[in-house]
Design a protein around this motif. Structure first.
Motif, PDB file in Angstrom:
ATOM      1  N   PRO A  22       0.800  -1.220   0.000  1.00 39.68           N
ATOM      2  CA  PRO A  22       0.000   0.000   0.000  1.00 39.68           C
ATOM      3  C   PRO A  22       0.836   1.274   0.000  1.00 39.68           C
ATOM      4  CG  PRO A  22       0.028  -0.936   2.188  1.00 39.68           C
ATOM      5  CD  PRO A  22       0.742  -1.912   1.280  1.00 39.68           C
ATOM      6  N   MET A  23       2.103   1.167   0.357  1.00 36.39           N
ATOM      7  CA  MET A  23       2.971   2.339   0.450  1.00 36.39           C
ATOM      8  C   MET A  23       3.891   2.493  -0.769  1.00 36.39           C
ATOM      9  SD  MET A  23       1.798   3.510   3.185  1.00 36.39           S
ATOM     10  CE  MET A  23       2.859   4.906   3.363  1.00 36.39           C
ATOM     11  N   LEU A  24       3.737   1.622  -1.752  1.00 34.99           N
ATOM     12  CA  LEU A  24       4.552   1.670  -2.984  1.00 34.99           C
ATOM     13  C   LEU A  24       6.056   1.628  -2.687  1.00 34.99           C
ATOM     14  CD1 LEU A  24       2.476   4.402  -4.838  1.00 34.99           C
ATOM     15  CD2 LEU A  24       2.188   1.925  -4.952  1.00 34.99           C
ATOM     16  N   VAL A  25       6.417   0.737  -1.780  1.00 38.86           N
ATOM     17  CA  VAL A  25       7.809   0.565  -1.390  1.00 38.86           C
ATOM     18  C   VAL A  25       8.626  -0.059  -2.520  1.00 38.86           C
ATOM     19  CG1 VAL A  25       9.336  -0.720   0.173  1.00 38.86           C
ATOM     20  CG2 VAL A  25       7.306   0.427   1.063  1.00 38.86           C
ATOM     21  N   CYS A  40       8.533   2.324   3.808  1.00 36.54           N
ATOM     22  CA  CYS A  40       7.986   1.157   4.509  1.00 36.54           C
ATOM     23  C   CYS A  40       7.457   1.527   5.891  1.00 36.54           C
ATOM     24  CB  CYS A  40       9.057   0.080   4.642  1.00 36.54           C
ATOM     25  SG  CYS A  40       8.465  -1.417   5.451  1.00 36.54           S
ATOM     26  N   VAL A  41       6.222   1.063   6.182  1.00 29.73           N
ATOM     27  CA  VAL A  41       5.607   1.288   7.491  1.00 29.73           C
ATOM     28  C   VAL A  41       5.536  -0.003   8.312  1.00 29.73           C
ATOM     29  CG1 VAL A  41       4.291   3.302   6.756  1.00 29.73           C
ATOM     30  CG2 VAL A  41       3.266   1.034   6.559  1.00 29.73           C
ATOM     31  N   GLY A  42       6.083  -1.085   7.766  1.00 25.37           N
ATOM     32  CA  GLY A  42       6.134  -2.348   8.503  1.00 25.37           C
ATOM     33  C   GLY A  42       4.837  -3.113   8.568  1.00 25.37           C
ATOM     34  N   CYS A  43       3.977  -2.968   7.576  1.00 23.05           N
ATOM     35  CA  CYS A  43       2.679  -3.657   7.592  1.00 23.05           C
ATOM     36  C   CYS A  43       2.807  -5.166   7.347  1.00 23.05           C
ATOM     37  CB  CYS A  43       1.730  -3.037   6.569  1.00 23.05           C
ATOM     38  SG  CYS A  43       2.134  -3.367   4.839  1.00 23.05           S
ATOM     39  N   GLN A  45       2.594  -6.935   4.682  1.00 21.47           N
ATOM     40  CA  GLN A  45       1.793  -7.548   3.617  1.00 21.47           C
ATOM     41  C   GLN A  45       2.685  -8.204   2.565  1.00 21.47           C
ATOM     42  OE1 GLN A  45      -1.701  -5.461   2.094  1.00 21.47           O
ATOM     43  NE2 GLN A  45      -1.490  -4.017   3.794  1.00 21.47           N
ATOM     44  N   CYS A  46       3.815  -7.599   2.267  1.00 23.59           N
ATOM     45  CA  CYS A  46       4.724  -8.178   1.276  1.00 23.59           C
ATOM     46  C   CYS A  46       5.249  -9.536   1.729  1.00 23.59           C
ATOM     47  CB  CYS A  46       5.876  -7.224   0.979  1.00 23.59           C
ATOM     48  SG  CYS A  46       6.863  -6.757   2.423  1.00 23.59           S
ATOM     49  N   ILE A  47       5.541  -9.651   3.011  1.00 29.48           N
ATOM     50  CA  ILE A  47       6.022 -10.912   3.560  1.00 29.48           C
ATOM     51  C   ILE A  47       4.935 -11.981   3.460  1.00 29.48           C
ATOM     52  CG2 ILE A  47       6.752 -12.077   5.687  1.00 29.48           C
ATOM     53  CD1 ILE A  47       8.059  -9.395   6.479  1.00 29.48           C
ATOM     54  N   GLN A  48       3.714 -11.595   3.737  1.00 28.58           N
ATOM     55  CA  GLN A  48       2.597 -12.537   3.728  1.00 28.58           C
ATOM     56  C   GLN A  48       2.292 -13.090   2.344  1.00 28.58           C
ATOM     57  OE1 GLN A  48      -0.761 -10.839   5.847  1.00 28.58           O
ATOM     58  NE2 GLN A  48       0.644  -9.820   7.240  1.00 28.58           N
ATOM     59  N   VAL A  49       2.500 -12.299   1.287  1.00 27.92           N
ATOM     60  CA  VAL A  49       2.158 -12.770  -0.058  1.00 27.92           C
ATOM     61  C   VAL A  49       3.333 -13.369  -0.822  1.00 27.92           C
ATOM     62  CG1 VAL A  49       0.254 -11.151  -0.308  1.00 27.92           C
ATOM     63  CG2 VAL A  49       2.506 -10.540  -1.209  1.00 27.92           C
ATOM     64  N   CYS A  50       4.541 -13.214  -0.330  1.00 30.18           N
ATOM     65  CA  CYS A  50       5.711 -13.719  -1.057  1.00 30.18           C
ATOM     66  C   CYS A  50       5.721 -15.248  -1.074  1.00 30.18           C
ATOM     67  CB  CYS A  50       6.998 -13.209  -0.423  1.00 30.18           C
ATOM     68  SG  CYS A  50       8.468 -13.779  -1.301  1.00 30.18           S
ATOM     69  N   PRO A  51       5.562 -15.850  -2.261  1.00 28.59           N
ATOM     70  CA  PRO A  51       5.525 -17.314  -2.343  1.00 28.59           C
ATOM     71  C   PRO A  51       6.905 -17.960  -2.147  1.00 28.59           C
ATOM     72  CG  PRO A  51       5.358 -16.366  -4.532  1.00 28.59           C
ATOM     73  CD  PRO A  51       5.344 -15.221  -3.562  1.00 28.59           C
ATOM     74  N   TYR A  52       7.958 -17.164  -2.091  1.00 27.90           N
ATOM     75  CA  TYR A  52       9.315 -17.699  -1.977  1.00 27.90           C
ATOM     76  C   TYR A  52       9.950 -17.408  -0.614  1.00 27.90           C
ATOM     77  CZ  TYR A  52       8.484 -18.140  -6.895  1.00 27.90           C
ATOM     78  OH  TYR A  52       7.919 -18.472  -8.096  1.00 27.90           O
ATOM     79  N   ASP A  53       9.179 -16.811   0.299  1.00 26.40           N
ATOM     80  CA  ASP A  53       9.706 -16.424   1.615  1.00 26.40           C
ATOM     81  C   ASP A  53      11.019 -15.650   1.467  1.00 26.40           C
ATOM     82  OD1 ASP A  53       7.616 -17.580   3.089  1.00 26.40           O
ATOM     83  OD2 ASP A  53       8.557 -19.548   2.956  1.00 26.40           O
ATOM     84  N   ALA A  54      11.039 -14.728   0.527  1.00 24.40           N
ATOM     85  CA  ALA A  54      12.263 -14.006   0.198  1.00 24.40           C
ATOM     86  C   ALA A  54      12.370 -12.637   0.865  1.00 24.40           C
ATOM     87  CB  ALA A  54      12.358 -13.837  -1.315  1.00 24.40           C
ATOM     88  N   THR A  56      12.208 -10.287   4.419  1.00 27.76           N
ATOM     89  CA  THR A  56      12.184 -10.175   5.869  1.00 27.76           C
ATOM     90  C   THR A  56      12.311  -8.697   6.244  1.00 27.76           C
ATOM     91  OG1 THR A  56      14.566 -10.569   5.979  1.00 27.76           O
ATOM     92  CG2 THR A  56      13.142 -12.453   6.358  1.00 27.76           C
ATOM     93  N   LEU A  57      11.818  -8.361   7.412  1.00 24.70           N
ATOM     94  CA  LEU A  57      11.951  -7.005   7.948  1.00 24.70           C
ATOM     95  C   LEU A  57      12.874  -7.042   9.132  1.00 24.70           C
ATOM     96  CD1 LEU A  57       8.337  -5.520   7.968  1.00 24.70           C
ATOM     97  CD2 LEU A  57      10.173  -5.037   6.376  1.00 24.70           C
ATOM     98  N   GLU A  58      13.750  -6.071   9.186  1.00 29.39           N
ATOM     99  CA  GLU A  58      14.653  -5.920  10.317  1.00 29.39           C
ATOM    100  C   GLU A  58      14.303  -4.602  11.004  1.00 29.39           C
ATOM    101  OE1 GLU A  58      19.045  -4.976   9.866  1.00 29.39           O
ATOM    102  OE2 GLU A  58      18.984  -7.162   9.995  1.00 29.39           O
TER     103      GLU A  58
END
Length: 59
Positions: A22-25, A40-43, A45-54, A56-58
């Motif tokens: 949603p933030m066009l990161v 990035c606001v840390g939502c 969503q990108c992690i949840q939809v990534c089919p390759y688990d590629a 992560t957020l630090e």
């Protein structure tokens, strides 16, 4: 917050993260996935939809 894209990412062949963010990161430039860390606001969503688990957020 730091978004880390692992070597498992297949880039322009997938783009699930680009479509869901949603933030066009994420941006696509010359078939390369680019990340704008400042947006990035840390939502996670990108992690949840990534089919390759590629992704992560630090914090």
């Amino acid at each position: 917050m730091n978004i880390i894209i692992s070597g498992d990412c297949i880039g322009y062949k997938c783009l699930e993260c680009l479509d869901i963010c949603p933030m066009l990161v994420f941006d696509l430039s010359d078939k390369t996935l680019e990340v704008n860390q400042d947006k990035c606001v840390g939502c996670t969503q990108c992690i949840q939809v990534c089919p390759y688990d590629a992704i992560t957020l630090e914090y």
